[in-house]
Write a protein that holds these residues in place. Structure first.
Motif, PDB file in Angstrom:
ATOM      1  N   GLU A 166       0.833  -1.203   0.000  1.00 20.28           N
ATOM      2  CA  GLU A 166       0.000   0.000   0.000  1.00 20.28           C
ATOM      3  C   GLU A 166       0.873   1.260   0.000  1.00 20.28           C
ATOM      4  N   GLU A 167       1.879   1.269   0.843  1.00 18.86           N
ATOM      5  CA  GLU A 167       2.747   2.436   0.967  1.00 18.86           C
ATOM      6  C   GLU A 167       3.526   2.693  -0.327  1.00 18.86           C
ATOM      7  N   ALA A 168       4.066   1.635  -0.923  1.00 23.83           N
ATOM      8  CA  ALA A 168       4.822   1.795  -2.170  1.00 23.83           C
ATOM      9  C   ALA A 168       3.915   2.312  -3.289  1.00 23.83           C
ATOM     10  N   ARG A 191       2.162   6.648  -6.801  1.00 24.50           N
ATOM     11  CA  ARG A 191       1.088   7.461  -7.381  1.00 24.50           C
ATOM     12  C   ARG A 191       1.335   8.954  -7.111  1.00 24.50           C
ATOM     13  N   ALA A 192       1.769   9.253  -5.887  1.00 22.18           N
ATOM     14  CA  ALA A 192       2.041  10.651  -5.527  1.00 22.18           C
ATOM     15  C   ALA A 192       3.177  11.200  -6.396  1.00 22.18           C
ATOM     16  N   TRP A 193       4.200  10.389  -6.626  1.00 21.68           N
ATOM     17  CA  TRP A 193       5.314  10.829  -7.471  1.00 21.68           C
ATOM     18  C   TRP A 193       4.859  11.089  -8.906  1.00 21.68           C
ATOM     19  N   VAL A 248      -5.374  -2.756  -3.905  1.00 23.15           N
ATOM     20  CA  VAL A 248      -4.442  -1.661  -3.601  1.00 23.15           C
ATOM     21  C   VAL A 248      -4.270  -0.755  -4.821  1.00 23.15           C
ATOM     22  N   LEU A 249      -4.167  -1.360  -6.010  1.00 18.54           N
ATOM     23  CA  LEU A 249      -4.024  -0.556  -7.229  1.00 18.54           C
ATOM     24  C   LEU A 249      -5.260   0.322  -7.429  1.00 18.54           C
ATOM     25  N   ALA A 250      -6.426  -0.256  -7.194  1.00 18.48           N
ATOM     26  CA  ALA A 250      -7.671   0.506  -7.358  1.00 18.48           C
ATOM     27  C   ALA A 250      -7.744   1.652  -6.351  1.00 18.48           C
ATOM     28  N   ARG A 251      -7.372   1.329  -5.115  1.00 17.59           N
ATOM     29  CA  ARG A 251      -7.453   2.324  -4.041  1.00 17.59           C
ATOM     30  C   ARG A 251      -6.472   3.471  -4.250  1.00 17.59           C
ATOM     31  N   PRO A 258      -1.276   2.771 -11.874  1.00 17.84           N
ATOM     32  CA  PRO A 258      -1.429   1.842 -12.997  1.00 17.84           C
ATOM     33  C   PRO A 258      -0.612   0.567 -12.745  1.00 17.84           C
ATOM     34  N   ALA A 259      -1.197  -0.586 -13.076  1.00 20.24           N
ATOM     35  CA  ALA A 259      -0.560  -1.873 -12.773  1.00 20.24           C
ATOM     36  C   ALA A 259       0.844  -1.970 -13.367  1.00 20.24           C
TER      37      ALA A 259
END
Ligand code: C2E
Ligand code: MG
Ligand code: MG
Ligand code: MG
Length: 292
Positions: A96-98, A103-105, A136-139, A143-144
């Motif tokens: 989750e953290e990674a 995503r933030a980056w 986790v990807l959805a949340r 992108p996968a």
């Protein structure tokens, strides 16, 4: 058990052994509280192409700062987390953290490439890793194709038959799969090509021996050839010297990771490196904020 022996009726363990067992129990109970106390952090070790030295991603590596002991090595606490089952909640946090960080980056316009996360055998064995990853990807909205999962060869050797479908489902999601520490286990080669892998990571043990003896060089060359023959990207880990890098480059190894290029670093430092890499390299296009 430790209690019984201290009661004095009889001695179950030698005192030293007793101490070790106690240390381990203490570590486990501390580890149990580490998540809620927010003692974990991820560091990121950059991955580069050997051909032109472009930054193409990073491996997320778990760091634990114990309130009294300070930093504890993953080599010490990961096995305890695996044996106790704590690797399930801890592994979920890492994932989750990674993904959240990646995503933030991307939202900041950084060209981070692909972020690799280590998964323990137990996470695969449970049978719900693909669902967990999809959730986790959805949340997080990552992108996968930005995510890679690393699975140690030692685990694959023992369980791949049963878990093949699990791995296939992860690939269907679009997540890349790497076999980690390759060469340390005893994967039969006929088995290897049936695994839905995208990358082979050559273990540091081989890289270390590269310049030392002819056998190390021969085996490394063979492993690179094997990986390519099976259609995998080949990445060397633990590359420390220019000599090692030159050898790997000469023999067509695709990617490198190692102290000689960059050490694992806090998230903010990795972000800075990505920003610098983008500025210093016009061929490396940054993401548009908000796009995959
Ligand atoms: P790994 O997945 O093979 O990760 C690479 C390890 O090699 C890292 O150690 C990294 O710091 C180290 N390394 C990288 N380049 C060099 C180099 O040039 N020289 C040397 N001597 N070492 C180098 P680290 O961070 O201590 O992690 C050790 C192991 O702990 C990892 O090996 C992985 O198996 C496990 N681990 C770390 N984080 C996680 C995690 O989030 N989940 C799980 N399940 N396991 C993890
Ligand atoms: Mg790894
Ligand atoms: Mg590795
Ligand atoms: Mg390794």
């Amino acid at each position: 058990q430790a209690k019984e022996s201290s009661r004095g009726g009889y001695r179950l363990f030698e005192p030293r052994l007793n101490e070790l067992a106690l240390d381990r129990m203490r570590l486990e109970s501390d580890l149990r509280r580490a998540l809620e106390r927010q003692e974990f952090q991820l560091h990121y070790q950059p991955v580069f192409t050997l051909g032109d030295g472009q930054l193409v991603g990073a491996e997320a590596l778990l760091r634990w700062t114990h309130p009294e002991r300070g930093p504890v090595s993953p080599a010490e606490f990961i096995p305890v987390a695996e044996d106790s089952g704590l690797i399930i909640p801890i592994g979920a946090w890492v994932l989750e953290e990674a993904c959240r960080q990646a995503r933030a980056w991307l939202d900041q316009g950084l060209a981070i490439g692909v972020i690799a996360v280590n998964v323990a055998g137990l996470q695969i064995q449970r049978g719900d890793l693909a669902e967990t990853v999809a959730a986790v990807l959805a949340r997080t909205g990552l992108p996968a194709e930005r995510l890679e999962l690393e699975i140690s060869e030692s685990y694959i050797v023992r369980h791949a038959e049963r878990d093949l479908r699990q791995l296939a489902r992860l690939r269907e999601l679009g997540v890349a799969l790497a076999i980690d520490d390759f060469g340390t286990g005893q994967t039969s080669l006929s088995h290897l090509w049936r695994l839905p892998l995208s990358k082979l990571k050559v273990d540091r043990a081989f890289i270390k021996d590269l310049e030392r003896d002819a056998a190390g060089a021969t085996v490394t060359r063979a492993v690179i050839g094997l990986g390519h023959g099976l259609g995998f990207v080949v990445q060397a880990e633990g590359v420390e010297t220019e000599g090692q890098a030159a050898f790997l480059k000469a023999h067509g190894c695709d990617l490198v990771q190692g102290f000689g290029f960059a050490r694992p670093m806090p998230a903010a430092d990795f972000a800075r490196r990505c920003a610098e890499a983008t500025r210093g390299n016009p061929g490396c296009i940054a993401e548009k904020p908000g796009s995959p």
